[in-house]
Design an enzyme around this catalytic site. Structure first.
Site, PDB file in Angstrom:
ATOM      1  N   HIS A 134       1.376   3.865   8.501  1.00 10.36           N
ATOM      2  CA  HIS A 134       0.680   4.734   9.038  1.00 10.36           C
ATOM      3  C   HIS A 134       1.644   5.656   9.884  1.00 10.36           C
ATOM      4  O   HIS A 134       2.808   4.971  10.266  1.00 10.36           O
ATOM      5  CB  HIS A 134      -0.672   4.075  10.029  1.00 10.36           C
ATOM      6  CG  HIS A 134      -1.436   3.445   9.066  1.00 10.36           C
ATOM      7  ND1 HIS A 134      -2.489   3.913   8.408  1.00 10.36           N
ATOM      8  CD2 HIS A 134      -1.630   2.216   9.179  1.00 10.36           C
ATOM      9  CE1 HIS A 134      -3.303   3.022   7.871  1.00 10.36           C
ATOM     10  NE2 HIS A 134      -2.781   1.918   8.171  1.00 10.36           N
ATOM     11  N   ASN A 179      -6.667   0.809  -2.082  1.00  8.89           N
ATOM     12  CA  ASN A 179      -7.297   1.796  -0.849  1.00  8.89           C
ATOM     13  C   ASN A 179      -6.722   2.984  -0.672  1.00  8.89           C
ATOM     14  O   ASN A 179      -6.241   3.363   0.132  1.00  8.89           O
ATOM     15  CB  ASN A 179      -7.570   1.037   0.214  1.00  8.89           C
ATOM     16  CG  ASN A 179      -6.180   0.438   0.718  1.00  8.89           C
ATOM     17  OD1 ASN A 179      -5.229   0.211   0.370  1.00  8.89           O
ATOM     18  ND2 ASN A 179      -6.220   0.211   2.189  1.00  8.89           N
ATOM     19  N   HIS A 202      -8.887 -10.461   0.490  1.00  5.03           N
ATOM     20  CA  HIS A 202      -8.891 -10.472   2.039  1.00  5.03           C
ATOM     21  C   HIS A 202      -9.709 -11.114   2.629  1.00  5.03           C
ATOM     22  O   HIS A 202     -11.041 -10.714   2.712  1.00  5.03           O
ATOM     23  CB  HIS A 202      -8.631  -8.749   2.434  1.00  5.03           C
ATOM     24  CG  HIS A 202      -8.548  -8.688   3.743  1.00  5.03           C
ATOM     25  ND1 HIS A 202      -7.634  -7.737   4.184  1.00  5.03           N
ATOM     26  CD2 HIS A 202      -9.396  -8.942   4.912  1.00  5.03           C
ATOM     27  CE1 HIS A 202      -8.031  -7.463   5.822  1.00  5.03           C
ATOM     28  NE2 HIS A 202      -8.785  -8.324   5.987  1.00  5.03           N
ATOM     29  N   ASP A 246       2.423  -6.967   2.502  1.00  2.00           N
ATOM     30  CA  ASP A 246       1.365  -6.118   3.178  1.00  2.00           C
ATOM     31  C   ASP A 246       1.931  -4.761   3.712  1.00  2.00           C
ATOM     32  O   ASP A 246       1.196  -4.294   4.696  1.00  2.00           O
ATOM     33  CB  ASP A 246       0.345  -6.930   4.158  1.00  2.00           C
ATOM     34  CG  ASP A 246      -1.018  -6.251   4.119  1.00  2.00           C
ATOM     35  OD1 ASP A 246      -1.167  -5.216   3.298  1.00  2.00           O
ATOM     36  OD2 ASP A 246      -1.767  -6.705   4.956  1.00  2.00           O
ATOM     37  N   HIS A 263      -2.547 -12.727   2.563  1.00  4.11           N
ATOM     38  CA  HIS A 263      -2.101 -12.644   4.077  1.00  4.11           C
ATOM     39  C   HIS A 263      -3.027 -13.670   4.783  1.00  4.11           C
ATOM     40  O   HIS A 263      -3.665 -13.282   5.812  1.00  4.11           O
ATOM     41  CB  HIS A 263      -2.293 -11.248   4.785  1.00  4.11           C
ATOM     42  CG  HIS A 263      -3.389 -10.590   4.473  1.00  4.11           C
ATOM     43  ND1 HIS A 263      -4.819 -10.836   4.412  1.00  4.11           N
ATOM     44  CD2 HIS A 263      -3.637  -9.154   3.968  1.00  4.11           C
ATOM     45  CE1 HIS A 263      -5.713 -10.146   4.165  1.00  4.11           C
ATOM     46  NE2 HIS A 263      -4.962  -8.653   3.817  1.00  4.11           N
ATOM     47  N   HIS A 286       0.638  -1.109  -0.064  1.00  6.85           N
ATOM     48  CA  HIS A 286      -0.150   0.213  -0.112  1.00  6.85           C
ATOM     49  C   HIS A 286       0.936   1.254   0.130  1.00  6.85           C
ATOM     50  O   HIS A 286       1.511   1.627   0.979  1.00  6.85           O
ATOM     51  CB  HIS A 286      -0.852   0.038   1.244  1.00  6.85           C
ATOM     52  CG  HIS A 286      -1.616  -1.203   1.503  1.00  6.85           C
ATOM     53  ND1 HIS A 286      -2.910  -1.233   1.146  1.00  6.85           N
ATOM     54  CD2 HIS A 286      -1.646  -2.353   2.004  1.00  6.85           C
ATOM     55  CE1 HIS A 286      -3.637  -2.189   1.400  1.00  6.85           C
ATOM     56  NE2 HIS A 286      -2.584  -3.148   1.912  1.00  6.85           N
ATOM     57  N   PHE A 287       1.353   1.859  -1.226  1.00 11.04           N
ATOM     58  CA  PHE A 287       2.040   3.001  -1.294  1.00 11.04           C
ATOM     59  C   PHE A 287       1.299   4.335  -1.125  1.00 11.04           C
ATOM     60  O   PHE A 287       1.897   5.221  -0.996  1.00 11.04           O
ATOM     61  CB  PHE A 287       2.860   2.803  -2.568  1.00 11.04           C
ATOM     62  CG  PHE A 287       3.883   2.097  -2.440  1.00 11.04           C
ATOM     63  CD1 PHE A 287       4.364   1.316  -1.281  1.00 11.04           C
ATOM     64  CD2 PHE A 287       4.856   1.927  -3.644  1.00 11.04           C
ATOM     65  CE1 PHE A 287       5.511   0.212  -1.134  1.00 11.04           C
ATOM     66  CE2 PHE A 287       6.191   0.953  -3.571  1.00 11.04           C
ATOM     67  CZ  PHE A 287       6.292   0.318  -2.283  1.00 11.04           C
ATOM     68  N   ARG A 288      -0.050   4.222  -0.889  1.00 11.71           N
ATOM     69  CA  ARG A 288      -0.895   5.489  -0.355  1.00 11.71           C
ATOM     70  C   ARG A 288      -1.012   6.577  -1.215  1.00 11.71           C
ATOM     71  O   ARG A 288      -1.063   7.743  -0.927  1.00 11.71           O
ATOM     72  CB  ARG A 288      -0.045   5.930   1.015  1.00 11.71           C
ATOM     73  CG  ARG A 288      -0.015   4.733   2.124  1.00 11.71           C
ATOM     74  CD  ARG A 288      -1.285   4.235   2.484  1.00 11.71           C
ATOM     75  NE  ARG A 288      -1.012   3.510   3.707  1.00 11.71           N
ATOM     76  CZ  ARG A 288      -1.791   2.620   4.303  1.00 11.71           C
ATOM     77  NH1 ARG A 288      -2.904   2.200   3.379  1.00 11.71           N
ATOM     78  NH2 ARG A 288      -1.757   1.688   5.039  1.00 11.71           N
TER      79      ARG A 288
HETATM   80  O1  DOR Z   1      -3.673  -3.936   8.439  1.00 12.76           O
HETATM   81  C1  DOR Z   1      -4.244  -3.691   7.264  1.00 12.76           C
HETATM   82  N1  DOR Z   1      -3.825  -2.576   6.621  1.00 12.76           N
HETATM   83  N2  DOR Z   1      -4.956  -4.558   6.517  1.00 12.76           N
HETATM   84  C2  DOR Z   1      -5.411  -3.969   5.407  1.00 12.76           C
HETATM   85  O2  DOR Z   1      -6.266  -4.774   4.734  1.00 12.76           O
HETATM   86  C3  DOR Z   1      -5.257  -2.751   4.952  1.00 12.76           C
HETATM   87  C4  DOR Z   1      -4.007  -2.079   5.242  1.00 12.76           C
HETATM   88  C5  DOR Z   1      -4.003  -0.667   5.056  1.00 12.76           C
HETATM   89  O3  DOR Z   1      -4.371  -0.280   4.109  1.00 12.76           O
HETATM   90  O4  DOR Z   1      -3.807   0.053   6.220  1.00 12.76           O
HETATM   91 ZN    ZN Z   2      -3.052  -5.105   2.359  1.00  7.97          ZN
END
Ligand code: DOR
Ligand code: ZN
Length: 443
Positions: free
Chosen positions: A308, A98, A179, A304, A233, A66-68
């Site tokens: 944050h 996401n 997931h 994964d 996962h 997830h490179f945001r």
């Molecule tokens: O822990 C998680 N963080 N699980 C996920 O499915 C999404 C991910 C996130 O994007 O922070």
């Molecule tokens: Zn993920």
């Protein structure tokens, strides 16, 4: 043939064993492997790198990051995320949908594509996210690695509980990457623990049976359609048992380094910094995952990587977002496991490169073989370093979030040089920011 770069005297991890020798790289591809004579080496190579005492592995293909980007630049962006990847010996990443906007339309996909082309230091591909009404967008999307389906809600709001919608993906022939956590079970559990702010309740709320039920239901449904499905996962012994029952060419799975190397006991020390979905489990589960990797019921390890900020994680349990960074430490943790006798280097090459390439249908990557792309991790298996001390610009890390659930762990076995499409993207603590990756074209 003239080589642009020659790697001399390495221990080369190939599908048929470890061989001592040289790799000649030309125009971004592996041109020759074996003993290349001194005379030819100096006459014909632009640059010669001595790899004596070092192992050369195929660069890792991290199937789940997830490179945001776009949307959450305080957590990460494609530049910093891909620096973290390169520093960890990861040469290709597949980014999750996401983001903000979420990658659920062709327009959002094109926006993300432009961002990655401008910023990524490693090769990359994309998943689109499934919603209740975007199957046409998904069918029209160009060159996606697969469709990400959230059966349980997580960061972002890409939740699909209606199995009929999942069946539309199965009918489309596009790879479903799932997931698997059952939202109904999670919500029931949530009621029971709603007054607790102890992070360890996370593993009780997102209970093992929530994962088991979702994965079981999913695998039954996929079988009915004879559809390609990938469980991402996987975290519990019971999911492993389902994967064993449904083992076959249409089913694949990965697990994360944190589910392999951390258990619920980590909450006591690390609190929300080990809060992720699915949550940490028991040692019994961890051992089942390792065994499943060795036996081939789980074929890949993917990070994964879900950064944050520290500030977000320092909030109370119910407010702190779930997710931990991991692409930077994926290979070092596995190398350390090799030293502990849990895996072989050959296993590591398979579960981080060869198998992900096969699962995602990528041509010309994932092994060290003449004609394959020169995506390589050069590794010092004797180097011991503490996680968080590899010279990254963010508190010792390359990930912008600047922390790791493994910080302070002393690991033995680190990438020292990472080669992306024949170019040195990372070397001895520094990322070469001039190097750009390319989008992976599917078979
Ligand atoms: O822990 C998680 N963080 N699980 C996920 O499915 C999404 C991910 C996130 O994007 O922070
Ligand atoms: Zn993920």
């Amino acid at each position: 043939m003239k080589f642009d770069l020659m790697l001399r005297n390495g221990k080369i991890v190939t599908p048929s064993g470890i061989i001592d020798g040289d790799i000649g790289i030309s125009q971004g591809k592996i041109a020759q492997i074996g003993r290349i004579t001194e005379h030819i080496a100096h006459e014909k190579a632009g640059q010669v790198k001595d790899c004596a005492g070092l192992f050369i592995l195929p660069g890792a293909i991290d199937m789940h990051v997830h490179f945001r980007d776009p949307g959450f630049p305080a957590k990460e962006d494609f530049g910093s995320g891909s620096e973290a990847a390169a520093a960890g010996g990861v040469t290709t990443v597949f980014d999750m949908p996401n983001t903000n906007p979420p990658t659920i339309t062709c327009a959002a996909l094109e926006e993300k594509r432009a961002i990655a082309a401008a910023k990524s230091h490693v090769n990359y591909g994309f998943y689109m996210g499934l919603t209740s009404d975007n199957i046409l967008e998904i069918r029209n999307a160009k060159n996606i690695a697969g469709v990400k389906i959230y059966m349980g809600s997580s960061t972002g709001n890409l939740l699909v509980q209606d199995l009929h919608i999942i069946e539309r993906v199965f009918e489309s022939g596009i790879l479903a990457v799932v997931h698997g956590e059952d939202e109904k079970i999670i919500r029931e559990n949530q009621k029971r623990y709603k007054n607790s702010e102890d992070p360890s309740v996370h593993s009780l709320i997102r209970s093992p049976d929530a994962a088991f039920h979702a994965v079981k239901e999913l695998l039954h449904l996929a079988k009915k359609h004879n559809a390609r499905v990938h469980v991402t996962h996987c975290s519990t012994v019971d999911e492993v048992e389902e994967l064993r029952k449904f083992h076959g060419p249409t089913v694949s799975a990965d697990c994360t380094p944190h589910h392999l190397f951390l258990s619920q006991s980590a909450y006591a020390d690390r609190g929300n910094f080990v809060k992720m979905n699915p949550p940490l489990r028991t040692n019994k589960d961890r051992h089942a995952l390792l065994e499943a990797l060795r036996r081939g019921y789980i074929q890949a390890v993917a990070s994964d990587h879900a950064p944050h900020t520290k500030g977000e994680k320092e909030q109370t349990y119910s407010k702190a977002p779930a997710g931990v960074p991991g692409t930077e430490t994926l290979l070092p943790l596995l190398f350390d496991a090799v030293h502990h006798g849990e895996l072989t280097l050959h296993d590591v090459a398979k579960i981080t490169a060869e198998n992900p390439a096969r699962i995602l249908g990528i041509r010309g990557k994932g092994r060290i073989e003449a004609g394959y792309d020169a995506d390589l991790a050069i590794v010092d298996m004797e180097k011991t370093m503490e996680v968080g001390h590899h010279n990254g610009p963010h508190h010792g890390f390359f990930t912008k979030c600047g922390w790791s659930p493994f910080s302070g762990w002393k690991l033995k076995g680190w990438p020292v040089t990472t080669i992306v499409n024949g170019e040195i993207a990372y070397e001895n603590g520094r990322v070469n920011k001039k190097v750009r990756g390319r989008e992976i074209a599917k078979k």
